[in-house]
Design an enzyme around this catalytic site. Structure first.
Site, mmCIF file in Angstrom:
data_model
loop_
_atom_site.group_PDB
_atom_site.id
_atom_site.type_symbol
_atom_site.label_atom_id
_atom_site.label_comp_id
_atom_site.label_asym_id
_atom_site.label_seq_id
_atom_site.Cartn_x
_atom_site.Cartn_y
_atom_site.Cartn_z
ATOM 1 N N MET A 1 0.844 -1.202 0.000
ATOM 2 C CA MET A 1 0.000 0.000 0.000
ATOM 3 C C MET A 1 0.878 1.250 0.000
ATOM 4 S SD MET A 1 -3.518 -0.622 2.020
ATOM 5 C CE MET A 1 -2.919 -0.284 3.662
ATOM 6 N N GLY B 1 4.093 3.663 1.343
ATOM 7 C CA GLY B 1 4.715 3.930 2.633
ATOM 8 C C GLY B 1 5.860 2.958 2.868
ATOM 9 N N LEU B 2 6.641 2.715 1.804
ATOM 10 C CA LEU B 2 7.654 1.668 1.854
ATOM 11 C C LEU B 2 8.727 1.942 2.904
ATOM 12 C CD1 LEU B 2 6.193 0.610 -0.615
ATOM 13 C CD2 LEU B 2 8.394 0.309 -1.749
ATOM 14 N N PRO C 1 12.223 -0.448 5.187
ATOM 15 C CA PRO C 1 13.158 -1.574 5.032
ATOM 16 C C PRO C 1 12.506 -2.952 5.058
ATOM 17 C CG PRO C 1 14.145 0.086 6.440
ATOM 18 C CD PRO C 1 12.729 0.538 6.186
ATOM 19 N N HIS D 1 9.657 -3.742 3.534
ATOM 20 C CA HIS D 1 9.281 -3.973 2.136
ATOM 21 C C HIS D 1 10.523 -4.260 1.294
ATOM 22 C CE1 HIS D 1 5.730 -1.343 3.341
ATOM 23 N NE2 HIS D 1 5.131 -2.407 2.838
ATOM 24 N N GLN E 1 -10.187 -1.979 2.787
ATOM 25 C CA GLN E 1 -9.712 -2.571 4.038
ATOM 26 C C GLN E 1 -9.626 -1.553 5.174
ATOM 27 O OE1 GLN E 1 -6.012 -3.791 1.892
ATOM 28 N NE2 GLN E 1 -4.985 -3.291 3.830
ATOM 29 N N GLN F 1 -3.230 -11.891 7.964
ATOM 30 C CA GLN F 1 -3.465 -11.649 6.543
ATOM 31 C C GLN F 1 -2.852 -12.770 5.701
ATOM 32 O OE1 GLN F 1 -2.980 -7.600 4.660
ATOM 33 N NE2 GLN F 1 -1.129 -8.541 3.832
#
EC number: 6.3.2.1
Length: 516
Positions: free
Chosen positions: A29, A31-32, A34, A36, A64, A159
């Protein structure tokens, strides 16, 4: 390859059609951080060939988020995200608008409803419809991209479990690969929402990973986790508890069975920021039990599996063969239990290896690795293995070897008698015809003669009957074992299937895959 950023489906599809490559897909989503980047780096490291492309999506999914949550506030900075993704090894980024993912709006498309038994645990208990939104968007993204592999983080464990279940039930032919939670130097789990915390809130929030780490340390020492004590620590640091539970990692329901893999799961509010974290609890390293009939390829595949994942390899069948060879070489009647007890009582049986490939078995300091594969040993091993004293002796030896875990064992009664509490049980089998063909190839390779494949098949069926009907530890599939029929599969195919099954049961955080 020129790095690309796409915003429309048309741009993405045109580019994909030009590549003729398998897609490794990492949905985010934005907002990367470390965490990610670690997913992207691992995906790059574990490419199986150069004809694979890593595609990262950036899409803040409104489905969501509940009313009053942080949808509008969620971090959005495509340039920064692109820089982080590309520097980690992404080949392309897809950052679609809402209408690209849901043309005509979400109400124009089918929605996925997650089973309440999974949704209403942990995060889903408070976030109504959250995982329905996650599942719905994942299906939409998969439909558009058609990847071969989906890469997810274990930080959002609930998830991950839901998506695995979704793909399994819908028979979606996409492999799911997951990687462990990544943390900063202070132990704080990376999250896009960490940016919401003020300096003072960040100090208070540090008690979350600290308490979890301390609880795991105490658990590893054999102590009981005190949830009340953890709750008081959070209260002292102005953290409002949403949930604090020890749960089964797959059903996500609270459990008191701490002898199996468990999950200490936590969600708290620090100010207005919601934070989640977890740690896995396990009294010992994993034990994998692989059972099956003669000639199913257990030894070859189990050895490769152990090497690939860094496990100790325990060939229990070789132990029974070594004992059989000793009895034959000393001209002992296989029915003379007194003589068999006498010779085994003072015998020394051990494995020696300089590598997984070169593992050898010795009895009384004699290397019998090749000798035990002779047709004579093969024809008699079932008679010896059914004797109570022999089974009890070797079962004890096997259990001592596996006392600390970190082991994969193969045989006929591993999951039922030797390690009934194994963390994963596989029943590896194949048709008698297939097994006879494999046996013929093995005998030919070792220089032994045989009459015909038909005779080998007859011997295999007789061996199956003896093994299945013996009174002590008969060959049978454990009630909780996963059956894998290997007809028509080569070793590499079976190995891949085993690793996929293993990863669906044992997280990377518990048992990391060694670097090649």
């Amino acid at each position: 390859m020129v790095r690309k950023i796409f915003q429309t489906n048309a741009e993405l599809k045109d580019w994909l059609s030009e590549q003729n490559s398998a897609i490794i897909f990492i949905p985010t989503m934005g907002g990367l951080h470390p965490g990610h980047q670690y997913l992207i780096q691992k995906a790059k490291e574990r490419k199986t060939n150069t004809n694979q492309i890593i595609l990262v999506s950036i899409f803040v999914n409104p489905l969501q988020f509940s009313k009053g949550e942080d949808f509008k506030k969620y971090p959005r900075n495509i340039n920064r995200d692109a820089e982080l993704a590309f520097s980690a090894g992404a080949d392309a980024i897809w950052a679609p608008d809402y209408d690209e993912v849901f043309p005509g709006g979400a109400d124009s498309h089918f929605k996925i409803e997650v089973p309440k038994t999974l949704h209403n645990q942990l995060c889903g208990a408070e976030r109504k419809g959250h995982f329905d939104g996650v599942a719905t968007v994942i299906i939409r993204l998969i439909k558009i991209i058609k990847p071969k592999k989906l890469v997810l983080g274990e930080k959002d464990w609930q998830q991950l479990i839901i998506i695995r279940k979704l793909f399994q039930e819908l028979s979606i032919p996409v492999k799911i690969e997951s990687y462990s939670t990544q943390r900063d130097q202070s132990g704080f789990a990376y999250s896009s929402r960490n940016s919401y915390l003020s300096d003072s809130e960040r100090v208070n929030a540090q008690s979350l990973p600290n308490a979890i780490k301390e609880a795991k340390t105490e658990f590893d020492k054999g102590k009981v986790i005190n949830l009340t004590k953890i709750a008081s620590i959070f209260k002292e640091n102005n953290l409002k508890i949403e949930y604090l539970k020890i749960v089964d990692p797959f059903s996500l329901k609270e459990t008191e069975n701490i002898n199996r893999l468990c999950l200490l799961a936590v969600a708290v509010k620090c100010g207005s920021t919601r934070l989640i974290d977890h740690t896995f609890l396990m009294h010992r390293k994993p034990i994998i039990a692989i059972d099956g009939p003669a000639g199913a390829g257990k030894s070859t595949v189990t050895k490769a599996f152990a090497k690939k994942l860094g496990f100790i390899y325990l060939d229990t069948g070789a132990m029974y063969r070594a004992v059989t060879w000793l009895i034959i070489s000393n001209s002992i009647d296989p029915n003379d239990q007194v003589e068999i007890k006498n010779i085994l009582k003072d015998s020394k049986l051990e494995f020696k290896s300089s590598s997984f490939v070169e593992q050898k078995i010795f009895i009384n300091n004699i290397d019998v690795t090749e000798k035990i594969r002779s047709p004579k040993v093969t024809s008699m091993v079932s008679e010896i293995a059914k004797q109570q004293f022999v089974r009890e002796l070797l079962t004890r030896k096997q259990q001592v070897i596996g006392n600390n875990g970190g082991l994969v064992a193969e045989g006929r009664d591993i999951g039922t008698a030797v390690f009934p509490d194994a963390d994963l049980k596989i029943f590896l089998t194949a048709s008698p015809t297939e097994r006879a063909k494999r046996r013929a190839l093995d005998l030919h390779k070792r220089g032994y003669e045989f009459s015909s494949i038909e005779d080998l098949e007859k011997e295999i069926k007789e061996r199956d009957k003896k093994d299945s009907e013996r009174k002590i530890a008969p060959l049978k599939k454990a009630q909780d074992a996963i059956e894998l029929v290997t007809d028509g599969m080569n070793i590499e195919d079976v190995l891949k299937e085993l690793i996929d099954i293993f990863r669906s049961k044992i997280p990377e955080e518990v048992w990391p895959t060694p670097n090649s």
